[in-house]
Design an enzyme around this catalytic site. Structure first.
Site, PDB file in Angstrom:
ATOM      1  CG  PHE A 241      -2.225   1.535   1.177  1.00 54.50           C
ATOM      2  CD1 PHE A 241      -2.420   1.912   0.581  1.00 54.50           C
ATOM      3  CD2 PHE A 241      -1.850   1.945   2.308  1.00 54.50           C
ATOM      4  CE1 PHE A 241      -2.903   3.550   0.675  1.00 54.50           C
ATOM      5  CE2 PHE A 241      -2.540   3.351   2.614  1.00 54.50           C
ATOM      6  CZ  PHE A 241      -3.234   3.348   1.730  1.00 54.50           C
TER       7      PHE A 241
ATOM      8  NE  ARG B 237       8.020 -12.720   1.633  1.00 55.43           N
ATOM      9  CZ  ARG B 237       8.756 -13.356   2.578  1.00 55.43           C
ATOM     10  NH1 ARG B 237       9.156 -14.735   2.145  1.00 55.43           N
ATOM     11  NH2 ARG B 237       8.404 -13.109   3.345  1.00 55.43           N
TER      12      ARG B 237
ATOM     13  CG  ASP C 103      12.815 -14.246   4.174  1.00 52.63           C
ATOM     14  OD1 ASP C 103      12.586 -13.239   4.619  1.00 52.63           O
ATOM     15  OD2 ASP C 103      12.271 -15.748   5.089  1.00 52.63           O
TER      16      ASP C 103
ATOM     17  CB  ALA D 109       6.775  -4.261   7.845  1.00 50.98           C
TER      18      ALA D 109
ATOM     19  CB  SER E 243       4.571   1.586  13.498  1.00 57.83           C
ATOM     20  OG  SER E 243       3.258   1.750  14.133  1.00 57.83           O
TER      21      SER E 243
ATOM     22  CE1 TYR F  95       4.008  -3.653  12.474  1.00 54.57           C
ATOM     23  CE2 TYR F  95       3.501  -2.120  13.625  1.00 54.57           C
ATOM     24  CZ  TYR F  95       4.092  -2.137  12.506  1.00 54.57           C
ATOM     25  OH  TYR F  95       4.539  -1.361  11.028  1.00 54.57           O
TER      26      TYR F  95
ATOM     27  CE  LYS G  11       7.190  -1.762  11.279  1.00 52.56           C
ATOM     28  NZ  LYS G  11       8.290  -1.484  10.224  1.00 52.56           N
TER      29      LYS G  11
ATOM     30  CB  ILE H 224      -1.332   7.056   1.544  1.00 52.50           C
ATOM     31  CG1 ILE H 224       0.123   6.510   0.324  1.00 52.50           C
ATOM     32  CG2 ILE H 224      -2.224   7.857  -0.060  1.00 52.50           C
ATOM     33  CD1 ILE H 224       0.769   5.617   1.565  1.00 52.50           C
TER      34      ILE H 224
END
Length: 314
Positions: free
Chosen positions: A13, A35, A50, A71, A115, A141, A145, A207
């Site tokens: 995204f 990937r 990976d 991520a 984040s 998560y 980070k 965005i």
């Protein structure tokens, strides 16, 4: 002079939005890393597998700046046996493997999309998160980070690599998924929602604003080795956000004014406290450091960002 950029997460995204913007400028030449290359993909993509195990020496040969947007994202209903271990493998080991190979290849700057969860899950009494606050992640998560950030800053001390860390809150825009997409669907269906009297404050980032900030961090001298919070520069309540989404879509938002305390009580009884926090709690970020150090301001308001979101979706 053209800046050679390698961008991870190029099909995601955020990553795909960065690719589109960079391709419009003669100042940048971008190679998107992912990937696997999807069908009908952009010709600027390269498959690297990976990141925790990849050998990237060949793709980083001419790169001067890396933007690391790949991520393992926050997953509400994680099905892996050990979520923290998997977050660490992807978000920490993958990031640091990339960064170490970047140093070996002569990359000068590493822009890391982190984040706001590194700061924490909620703010209280109108006190916003700041970029230099003591981190307080509350889930796997956010912890992964933070550990990636800490590993990158150690590389700064050991190697001289310039690192820029950007912590966005919830990002919205065309093609967004997750909670924001669910909210859009509810408004689109015209369902009555008991969220007409919520007076919290939440920071978001469109965005387009986030991509503009990331691009500013590619070569701005003051960005080196700094942490920046991202945001639209205005905070909305859940009620205001739902109304804004409805206006941007050209549909009425049917909101029933149920007291937040009653909703919180009901969510607790139903075991949905985390969901209630996202809808009823506050999460504010202070982007003053970002704006002052980088001489930057968000190019679009929330209203403009929402409108652009749906204009592009149609």
């Amino acid at each position: 002079m053209t800046i050679e950029i390698a961008l991870t997460g190029a099909t995601g995204f955020i990553g795909s939005a960065i690719v589109r913007e960079l391709q419009q400028s003669d100042h940048f030449n971008v190679l998107g890393l992912c990937r696997n290359i999807p069908v009908n993909a952009e010709p600027v993509l390269a498959a690297v597998g990976d990141l925790a195990e990849a050998n990237l020496s060949s793709v980083l040969q001419r790169t001067s700046v890396i933007i690391h947007a790949a991520a393992r994202a926050h997953i509400l209903k994680d099905k892996v046996p050990d979520p923290l271990a998997e977050y660490r493998r992807v978000n920490v080991e993958g990031t640091l493997n990339l960064a170490r190979q970047a140093v070996a290849a002569g990359v000068t700057r590493f822009v890391f999309i982190s984040s706001i969860k590194v700061n924490g899950e909620a703010t209280f009494n109108g006190k916003a998160f700041h970029a230099d606050d003591v981190p307080a992640p509350e889930d796997a998560y956010g912890l992964s980070k933070l550990e990636a950030e800490q590993g990158l800053m150690k590389l700064v001390a050991d190697t001289g690599l310039e690192v820029v860390i950007i912590r966005p809150p919830l990002v919205y825009g065309p093609g967004v998924k997750g909670n924001f997409a669910s909210m859009i669907k509810l408004v689109e269906k015209g369902l009555p929602l008991p969220l007409g009297a919520i007076h919290n404050k939440r920071s978001l980032v469109g965005i387009d604003n986030l991509v503009d900030l990331i691009i500013r961090c590619i070569d701005h001298p003051a960005a080196a080795n700094q942490v920046f919070l991202a945001g639209d520069g205005e905070d909305l309540s859940t009620t205001q956000l739902l109304r804004g989404v409805g206006e941007a879509m050209g549909k009425p938002s049917r909101l029933i004014p149920v007291p937040a305390g009653l909703l919180q009580f009901g969510a607790t009884l139903l075991g949905r406290k985390a969901m209630a926090q996202r809808l009823l709690g506050s999460l504010q970020v202070d982007i003053s450091k970002t704006c002052e150090l980088l001489d930057w301001k968000p190019p679009y308001t929330v209203q403009e960002g929402l409108r652009r979101c749906f204009e592009r979706s149609n």
